[in-house]
Design a protein around this motif. Structure first.
Motif, PDB file in Angstrom:
ATOM      1  N   GLY A 180      53.667  57.576  78.219  1.00  0.00           N
ATOM      2  CA  GLY A 180      54.517  56.959  76.972  1.00  0.00           C
ATOM      3  C   GLY A 180      54.918  58.059  76.025  1.00  0.00           C
ATOM      4  O   GLY A 180      55.666  57.826  75.096  1.00  0.00           O
ATOM      5  N   SER A 238      61.270  52.466  75.091  1.00  0.00           N
ATOM      6  CA  SER A 238      60.129  51.427  75.663  1.00  0.00           C
ATOM      7  C   SER A 238      59.097  51.222  74.380  1.00  0.00           C
ATOM      8  O   SER A 238      58.679  50.038  74.054  1.00  0.00           O
ATOM      9  CB  SER A 238      59.262  52.201  76.606  1.00  0.00           C
ATOM     10  N   SER A 239      58.879  52.436  73.559  1.00  0.00           N
ATOM     11  CA  SER A 239      57.810  52.080  72.345  1.00  0.00           C
ATOM     12  C   SER A 239      58.878  51.301  71.034  1.00  0.00           C
ATOM     13  O   SER A 239      58.038  50.422  70.505  1.00  0.00           O
ATOM     14  CB  SER A 239      57.531  53.503  71.690  1.00  0.00           C
ATOM     15  N   LEU A 262      60.829  48.942  71.791  1.00  0.00           N
ATOM     16  CA  LEU A 262      60.712  47.321  72.345  1.00  0.00           C
ATOM     17  C   LEU A 262      59.335  46.918  72.116  1.00  0.00           C
ATOM     18  O   LEU A 262      59.322  45.714  71.854  1.00  0.00           O
ATOM     19  CB  LEU A 262      61.267  47.480  73.610  1.00  0.00           C
ATOM     20  N   ASP A 263      58.340  47.665  72.394  1.00  0.00           N
ATOM     21  CA  ASP A 263      56.952  47.109  72.313  1.00  0.00           C
ATOM     22  C   ASP A 263      56.701  47.095  70.950  1.00  0.00           C
ATOM     23  O   ASP A 263      55.907  45.985  70.549  1.00  0.00           O
ATOM     24  CB  ASP A 263      55.983  48.356  72.747  1.00  0.00           C
ATOM     25  N   SER A 264      57.178  47.603  69.806  1.00  0.00           N
ATOM     26  CA  SER A 264      56.813  47.359  68.474  1.00  0.00           C
ATOM     27  C   SER A 264      57.656  46.252  68.138  1.00  0.00           C
ATOM     28  O   SER A 264      57.226  45.505  67.240  1.00  0.00           O
ATOM     29  CB  SER A 264      57.160  48.471  67.557  1.00  0.00           C
ATOM     30  N   ARG A 304      58.474  43.665  69.895  1.00  0.00           N
ATOM     31  CA  ARG A 304      57.656  42.349  70.548  1.00  0.00           C
ATOM     32  C   ARG A 304      56.521  42.024  69.777  1.00  0.00           C
ATOM     33  O   ARG A 304      56.340  40.873  69.656  1.00  0.00           O
ATOM     34  CB  ARG A 304      57.567  42.594  71.930  1.00  0.00           C
ATOM     35  N   ALA A 305      55.890  43.193  69.464  1.00  0.00           N
ATOM     36  CA  ALA A 305      54.638  42.782  68.600  1.00  0.00           C
ATOM     37  C   ALA A 305      54.759  42.320  67.131  1.00  0.00           C
ATOM     38  O   ALA A 305      53.831  41.817  66.581  1.00  0.00           O
ATOM     39  CB  ALA A 305      53.890  44.230  68.638  1.00  0.00           C
TER      40      ALA A 305
END
Length: 95
Positions: free
Chosen positions: A6, A68-69, A71-73, A75-76
């Protein structure tokens, strides 16, 4: 040097016009792609490989991160699971 999956290994600037549009069931927004990153990935055997990923400018937070990071943040940051779809496109800024 050892890389963590990542983590960006290298970043290059993107020319103006690249953008990514995100959609959920209720919302759509667009962010500029300001660069392209070589990002560390893990293989099934535990070795480190690499992948190419767009680097997004988060206009709300004012920071940059690989897609990708980002999107992760996003979603979180919501209380319920959300499916975020995206499309990457180039729009000629001189057109």
């Amino acid at each position: 040097m050892q890389f963590v999956p990542g983590a960006p290994m290298n970043i290059s600037a993107a020319p103006p016009g690249w953008q990514v549009t995100f959609t959920t069931g209720t919302k759509a927004w667009t962010e500029p792609i300001i660069g392209w990153a070589v990002v560390a990935t893990a293989t099934d055997g535990g070795a480190i490989d690499s992948d190419l990923a767009p680097v997004v400018l988060d206009s709300e937070g004012g920071y940059i991160e690989p897609l990708s990071s980002y999107l992760d943040s996003k979603r979180a940051s919501v209380s319920q699971p959300v499916n975020i779809k995206y499309s990457i496109e180039y729009r000629n800024p001189n057109a």
